[in-house]
Design an enzyme around this catalytic site. Structure first.
Site, PDB file in Angstrom:
ATOM      1  N   TRP A 263      -9.974 -10.302  -1.688  1.00 30.42           N
ATOM      2  CA  TRP A 263      -9.107  -9.273  -1.158  1.00 30.42           C
ATOM      3  C   TRP A 263      -8.920  -9.534   1.014  1.00 30.42           C
ATOM      4  O   TRP A 263      -9.986  -9.641   1.477  1.00 30.42           O
ATOM      5  CB  TRP A 263      -9.231  -8.047  -1.610  1.00 30.42           C
TER       6      TRP A 263
ATOM      7  N   ASP B  43     -16.775  -4.414  -5.937  1.00 29.19           N
ATOM      8  CA  ASP B  43     -15.524  -3.480  -6.063  1.00 29.19           C
ATOM      9  C   ASP B  43     -14.505  -3.468  -6.975  1.00 29.19           C
ATOM     10  O   ASP B  43     -14.107  -4.744  -7.676  1.00 29.19           O
ATOM     11  CB  ASP B  43     -14.969  -4.432  -5.153  1.00 29.19           C
TER      12      ASP B  43
ATOM     13  N   ALA C 183     -11.472  -1.907  -8.820  1.00 32.59           N
ATOM     14  CA  ALA C 183     -10.274  -1.275  -8.603  1.00 32.59           C
ATOM     15  C   ALA C 183      -8.984  -1.191  -9.171  1.00 32.59           C
ATOM     16  O   ALA C 183      -8.343  -0.556  -8.642  1.00 32.59           O
ATOM     17  CB  ALA C 183      -9.511  -1.949  -6.983  1.00 32.59           C
TER      18      ALA C 183
ATOM     19  N   LYS D 136      -5.217   2.403  -8.313  1.00 30.20           N
ATOM     20  CA  LYS D 136      -3.844   2.254  -9.326  1.00 30.20           C
ATOM     21  C   LYS D 136      -4.277   2.201 -11.093  1.00 30.20           C
ATOM     22  O   LYS D 136      -3.275   2.518 -11.278  1.00 30.20           O
ATOM     23  CB  LYS D 136      -4.413   0.594  -9.494  1.00 30.20           C
TER      24      LYS D 136
END
Length: 394
Positions: free
Chosen positions: A127, A208, A210, A243
């Site tokens: 990312w 991470d 997400a 999300k």
């Protein structure tokens, strides 16, 4: 003073958004922005979140601060959602953050506080904001091989070889599921091998996560994170609610520091609270409150999970249809990896000039590295995208 400031480079995704808005073609397709969209191109408020907001409006009695770490009950529910029973609750320090990005930034701050000399090993690609934040903070970055453009899968041999250069106290940044930007995930046996390697090198994994629930399901998507947290002495986890709860603008996230050494949690918790105080004092609560209400109410939770499953299976169906259309048009299965990827994103693995050709000839917008948001498609646009991909010679 201000005369010493320099213009910052434009954010490529924001620039792409503007270019899409300026394009007058009615049949243009936006596959660049990293938000979920339904078949009508709308990012909806999830039913359970809307119901929780109504309840909150009727029952909320104060807008006073919660605490430096946010509401502990929110942390408890999120830790349960992400880690299950993989680790004891007493091993986990946690603070609420402004979104997953805030959790990532606070995690890097914790790294710098604990070990200023740490290098951060980052997947190639990752990312973009990971790299931007690390550069801004001055933390040294070491890329490790991850995506194989030829196969559309993980270059695991290259990944392992590169991670062998990690040293004690270094950070290995991993994506918990639905890798952004590639959509290519590790298998469970590969997660185990990464855990063993990280432990051997004395490095610390930072995960991470997400997109839990967007790939193979809530439990399945958390499996790699749980394995790492259970097998490694220390783990840092940055989680986002943007999300899977659809609350992007509420900026809701959680940072966790997992340590199996007895007595370590109290010190870790104090340091996380200290970092919150230095950066923004008290974290926002509205989104966290909604997540807490949804996860704490059986009916709301069941409705949330049902809608999340609809989102997940809808994206899988789009993936499978796109792969099928390309199989028929190309006469080969060279795009089969699109059906194997998980989450919102896939990376085609083509050169930037092909991405530009898609934009110029067909009004199809995706990030220059060929990352596309599968959720930006619908049943009508999938065939158009497939024809365009073949037409530009990808």
């Amino acid at each position: 003073m201000f005369e010493h400031l320099k213009d910052q480079p434009a954010d490529k995704i924001l620039a792409l958004m503007q270019a899409f808005k300026d394009d007058p073609r009615e049949d243009k397709i936006d596959l660049g922005v990293g938000v979920y969209k339904d078949a009508q191109g709308h990012t909806p408020i999830m039913r359970a979140i809307k119901a929780a907001e109504k309840q909150l409006w009727e029952t909320e009695e104060t807008k006073s601060y919660t605490g430096l770490a946010g509401d502990p009950a929110f942390a408890d529910r999120m830790i349960e959602l992400i880690l299950g029973d993989a680790v004891e609750r007493g091993a986990v320090a946690a603070v609420a953050t402004p979104g997953g990005t805030g959790a990532v930034r606070q995690g890097f701050d914790l790294v710098r506080l604990a070990n200023p000399g740490a290098k951060v090993f980052v997947s190639d690609p990752t990312w973009p904001n990971h790299l931007s934040i690390l550069k801004h903070m001055g933390l040294p970055v070491v890329p490790y091989r991850y995506f194989d453009s030829e196969t559309g899968g993980v270059d695991f041999d290259g990944m392992v070889e590169d991670l062998k250069h990690a040293e004690k106290g270094d950070i290995v940044l991993l994506h918990g599921c639905c890798h952004n930007p590639t959509g290519a995930n590790l298998t469970m046996s590969q997660w185990q091998e990464v855990a063993d390697l990280v432990n051997k090198q004395g490095a610390v994994p930072m995960i991470d996560i997400a997109y839990q629930g967007f790939g193979d399901g809530l439990e399945e998507d958390a499996a790699g994170t749980r394995l790492i947290a259970a097998h490694c002495p220390e783990t840092i986890i940055a989680a986002s609610c943007s999300k899977n709860f659809g609350i992007y603008r509420e900026r809701t996230g959680l940072l966790m520091a997992v340590a199996h050494e007895a007595g370590r949690q109290k010190t870790n918790q104090g340091n996380l609270a200290y970092l919150n105080r230095q950066n923004y004092s008290f974290p926002p609560d509205h989104g966290a409150r909604l997540v807490l209400m949804v996860l704490g109410d059986d009916a709301l939770r069941a409705d949330w999970q049902a809608e999340l499953e609809e989102v997940r299976t809808g994206m899988l169906r789009l993936r499978e249809r796109l792969a099928g259309e390309l199989r028929e048009l190309s006469g080969s299965d060279r795009f089969g990896f699109l059906a194997q990827h998980r989450g919102m994103f896939s990376r085609l693995g083509c050169a930037p000039d092909k991405v530009e050709a898609l934009r110029e000839k067909h009004g199809i917008y995706m990030v220059g590295d060929s990352r596309m948001n599968i959720a930006g498609l619908n049943d009508e646009t999938v065939p158009k995208l497939a024809r365009a991909i073949i037409d530009v010679g990808i």
